[in-house]
Design a protein around this motif. Structure first.
Motif, PDB file in Angstrom:
ATOM      1  N   GLN A   1       0.965  -1.174  -0.078  1.00 49.24           N
ATOM      2  CA  GLN A   1       0.136  -0.102  -0.015  1.00 49.24           C
ATOM      3  C   GLN A   1       0.928   1.226   0.017  1.00 49.24           C
ATOM      4  OE1 GLN A   1      -3.287   0.101  -0.154  1.00 49.24           O
ATOM      5  NE2 GLN A   1      -3.545  -2.253  -0.307  1.00 49.24           N
ATOM      6  N   PRO A   2       0.389   2.267  -0.739  1.00 46.53           N
ATOM      7  CA  PRO A   2       1.612   3.542  -0.654  1.00 46.53           C
ATOM      8  C   PRO A   2       1.333   4.090   0.595  1.00 46.53           C
ATOM      9  CG  PRO A   2      -0.699   3.569  -2.166  1.00 46.53           C
ATOM     10  CD  PRO A   2      -0.620   2.271  -1.611  1.00 46.53           C
ATOM     11  N   VAL A   3       2.540   4.299   1.065  1.00 44.08           N
ATOM     12  CA  VAL A   3       2.723   5.394   2.109  1.00 44.08           C
ATOM     13  C   VAL A   3       2.089   6.439   2.256  1.00 44.08           C
ATOM     14  CG1 VAL A   3       4.210   5.924   4.061  1.00 44.08           C
ATOM     15  CG2 VAL A   3       4.748   3.864   2.877  1.00 44.08           C
ATOM     16  N   PRO A   4       1.334   7.107   3.206  1.00 40.25           N
ATOM     17  CA  PRO A   4       0.459   8.414   2.910  1.00 40.25           C
ATOM     18  C   PRO A   4       1.625   9.376   3.490  1.00 40.25           C
ATOM     19  CG  PRO A   4      -0.624   7.131   4.791  1.00 40.25           C
ATOM     20  CD  PRO A   4       0.461   6.191   4.159  1.00 40.25           C
ATOM     21  N   HIS A   5       1.553  10.450   2.928  1.00 43.83           N
ATOM     22  CA  HIS A   5       2.371  11.814   3.506  1.00 43.83           C
ATOM     23  C   HIS A   5       1.451  12.743   3.433  1.00 43.83           C
ATOM     24  CE1 HIS A   5       6.173   9.541   2.903  1.00 43.83           C
ATOM     25  NE2 HIS A   5       5.692   8.954   1.980  1.00 43.83           N
TER      26      HIS A   5
END
Length: 193
Positions: A29-33
């Motif tokens: 899952q893409p890491v949220p920023h």
């Protein structure tokens, strides 16, 4: 026939080991920023509502101020602390969903790769800003750089100012070139050497 059995065992074991790596690792899952988005003028609250409705994590710091209208009324209103800006915590694939929100003009930073904000700065502002008296501050004066050493905004760096027998620290988010003045006690800050 022992040769056939060995070949079949080797083949089935090979197939199992080949497919094991496919099922043992879930898709990443893409890491949220945290990112800053630029909104249409005076649309920050509406954009915040739309983002919340779409289950996107967002942060709109507000300040309360008495507004004087032409008819003499002086209502207490909540205004954005950083006019024209809002913060979202998303992964890369969700950028399109943010740009589809009415009132969102763009991400702050280069078009190809928006600039990420410091997780520490946003989370600290999010958890501690409502506990301090804060107001927008536009004209950054030359003063001493200080670090907040006590209270909910501990660790943030700003410029110390004096205002009507109290001290204020001007915190600046460099990426969006916006500042906020926070009222603090002199003992809550330390000079940066």
């Amino acid at each position: 026939m022992p040769e056939i059995r060995t070949m079949m065992e080797t083949t089935s074991a090979g197939l199992l080991s080949d497919t094991a790596h496919l099922t043992s690792h879930p898709p990443r899952q893409p890491v949220p920023h945290w990112y800053a988005i630029y909104t249409s003028p005076r649309h920050e609250k509406r954009v915040h509502e739309h983002l919340s409705y779409r289950n996107l994590e967002c942060f709109l710091p507000l300040c309360r101020t008495i507004h004087r209208w032409k008819n003499g009324c002086k209502p207490l209103v909540e205004l954005p602390l950083f006019p024209g800006y809002l913060f979202v915590k998303i992964g890369q694939p969700e950028r399109v969903r943010v740009l589809d929100v009415p009132g969102v003009l763009a991400f702050v930073g280069p078009r190809a790769e928006p600039a990420r904000l410091s997780n520490f700065e946003i989370e600290t502002l999010r958890s501690g800003l409502h506990l301090q008296k804060a107001e927008p501050y536009r004209d950054l004066a030359v003063g001493q750089s200080v670090r907040i050493k006590a209270g909910p905004l501990t660790g943030l760096v700003g410029v110390l100012l004096r205002h009507n027998n109290s001290y204020r620290v001007v915190l600046t988010l460099e990426l969006i070139r916006q500042s906020v003045a926070v009222e603090l006690d002199a003992g809550d800050v330390e000079p940066i050497r």
